[in-house]
Design an enzyme around this catalytic site. Structure first.
Site, PDB file in Angstrom:
ATOM      1  N   SER A  45       0.792  -1.237   0.000  1.00 13.64           N
ATOM      2  CA  SER A  45       0.000   0.000   0.000  1.00 13.64           C
ATOM      3  C   SER A  45       0.817   1.277   0.000  1.00 13.64           C
ATOM      4  O   SER A  45       0.238   2.375  -0.043  1.00 13.64           O
ATOM      5  CB  SER A  45      -0.963   0.018   1.194  1.00 13.64           C
ATOM      6  OG  SER A  45      -2.042  -0.850   0.964  1.00 13.64           O
TER       7      SER A  45
ATOM      8  N   LYS B 270      -0.093   3.764  -2.629  1.00 14.47           N
ATOM      9  CA  LYS B 270      -1.114   4.811  -2.500  1.00 14.47           C
ATOM     10  C   LYS B 270      -0.510   6.205  -2.319  1.00 14.47           C
ATOM     11  O   LYS B 270      -1.213   7.210  -2.449  1.00 14.47           O
ATOM     12  CB  LYS B 270      -2.055   4.470  -1.355  1.00 14.47           C
ATOM     13  CG  LYS B 270      -2.924   3.254  -1.678  1.00 14.47           C
ATOM     14  CD  LYS B 270      -3.624   2.693  -0.463  1.00 14.47           C
ATOM     15  CE  LYS B 270      -4.400   1.436  -0.874  1.00 14.47           C
ATOM     16  NZ  LYS B 270      -4.571   0.489   0.221  1.00 14.47           N
TER      17      LYS B 270
ATOM     18  N   SER C 195      -6.301   3.141   4.622  1.00 13.64           N
ATOM     19  CA  SER C 195      -5.682   2.521   3.439  1.00 13.64           C
ATOM     20  C   SER C 195      -6.723   1.848   2.561  1.00 13.64           C
ATOM     21  O   SER C 195      -6.543   0.710   2.108  1.00 13.64           O
ATOM     22  CB  SER C 195      -4.605   1.517   3.863  1.00 13.64           C
ATOM     23  OG  SER C 195      -3.728   1.223   2.808  1.00 13.64           O
TER      24      SER C 195
ATOM     25  N   LYS D 171       3.009   6.358   5.401  1.00 20.70           N
ATOM     26  CA  LYS D 171       2.091   5.321   4.912  1.00 20.70           C
ATOM     27  C   LYS D 171       2.582   3.944   5.337  1.00 20.70           C
ATOM     28  O   LYS D 171       3.783   3.677   5.346  1.00 20.70           O
ATOM     29  CB  LYS D 171       1.979   5.391   3.386  1.00 20.70           C
ATOM     30  CG  LYS D 171       0.889   4.496   2.800  1.00 20.70           C
ATOM     31  CD  LYS D 171      -0.487   5.036   3.110  1.00 20.70           C
ATOM     32  CE  LYS D 171      -1.588   4.053   2.713  1.00 20.70           C
ATOM     33  NZ  LYS D 171      -1.652   2.878   3.626  1.00 20.70           N
TER      34      LYS D 171
END
Length: 285
Positions: free
Chosen positions: A73, A76, A132, A236
């Site tokens: 992720s 992202k 997320s 993140k």
């Protein structure tokens, strides 16, 4: 040298700039490739780890930082970067069933978005970056590609324009696909994080522990456990079986912005300790 220049001096305007004259290109290369803190770094768990000072461009730690790996992720971050350049924050996006089913069918984390709901882009960025949400990623990619394939093409074109030459995206969320995973490196992801943190909206979102939409329909908590540390500003988290536990982290310490990435960690909780130790070491070295 053009690509390297993109990654130096990426701190926000609030951070102090060095008072001395800027070094020439040769000095920048020397500093970036050989200058490390004087004290021994703490052990860096994970298959790849990278840490640098985004204010000066100084590389602080490199453990397999150029190795191409899936980044889960952390993908992202690029999704947010592209959306912030393509969209108006007040644009309204209607959630479709395909956005929700995409996350369900691929075992992705979700922001529990409801088909038929309409949310502004600003709120969808919170849904993307805090819990997320793969559903939020799909909705944003669908609208601003237009179409997911078109959006992924924009992600890859943007990576190329930023000099992220060891990065390839196959979707907007980092989930594995039947055709294979995308890849990046700890170095590329740290540099992308530093660039994206130039945007005050992105920094505000990734620094938020919990967020409720104005109408009270949604409440999201940040998956990032770094935010209690001094100066922490995100960035993140990520996990897939192939990527392991991943983390992009950043903090402002002593007028310097420190940005790092951990890829391929086996222990979810240990990445917080590693990142915290690295930030303390870098700030005091």
């Amino acid at each position: 040298m053009a690509a390297f220049a993109l990654f130096t001096g990426v701190a926000s305007p609030a951070l102090a700039q060095p008072a001395t004259a800027a070094p020439g290109p040769a000095a920048l290369v020397r500093e970036h490739t050989t200058a490390f803190p004087a004290y021994t770094a703490p052990h860096a768990y994970g298959r790849a780890v990278y840490l640098f000072d985004a204010t000066t461009g100084r590389e602080l730690l490199d453990k397999n930082a150029g190795k191409r790996m899936p980044v889960a992720s952390l993908t992202k971050i690029m999704t947010a970067y592209v959306v912030l350049r393509e969209a108006n924050l007040d644009d309204q996006v209607k959630i479709k069933r395909e956005d929700v089913e995409y996350a369900w069918n691929n075992d992705g984390t979700t922001a529990d978005l409801e088909p038929g709901d309409t949310l502004p882009v600003r709120e969808l960025l919170y849904a993307l970056l805090l819990p997320s949400g793969a559903d939020a990623a799909h909705a944003l990619a669908r609208v601003y590609g237009p179409g997911v394939d078109g959006f992924v093409a924009k992600m890859n074109a943007t990576a190329k324009s930023l000099g992220l030459n060891d990065t390839l995206y196959v979707n907007a969320d980092g989930l594995p696909t039947r055709a294979g995973d995308g890849y990046s490196t700890a170095r590329d992801q740290a540099r992308l994080a530093a660039i994206t943190l130039r945007d005050p909206v992105f920094t505000e979102i990734t620094s938020t522990r919990q967020h409720s939409t104005g109408d009270g329909r949604y409440d999201w908590s940040n998956t990032n456990h770094m935010l209690g540390l001094p100066g922490a500003i995100g960035v993140k988290t990520g996990f897939t079986n192939a990527a392991g536990f991943c983390l992009a982290f950043a903090a402002d310490r002593h007028d310097h912005r420190l940005v790092g990435v951990i890829l391929g960690e086996d222990d979810s909780s240990r990445r917080w300790d590693t990142a915290g130790s690295l930030l303390d070491w870098a700030a005091e070295s």
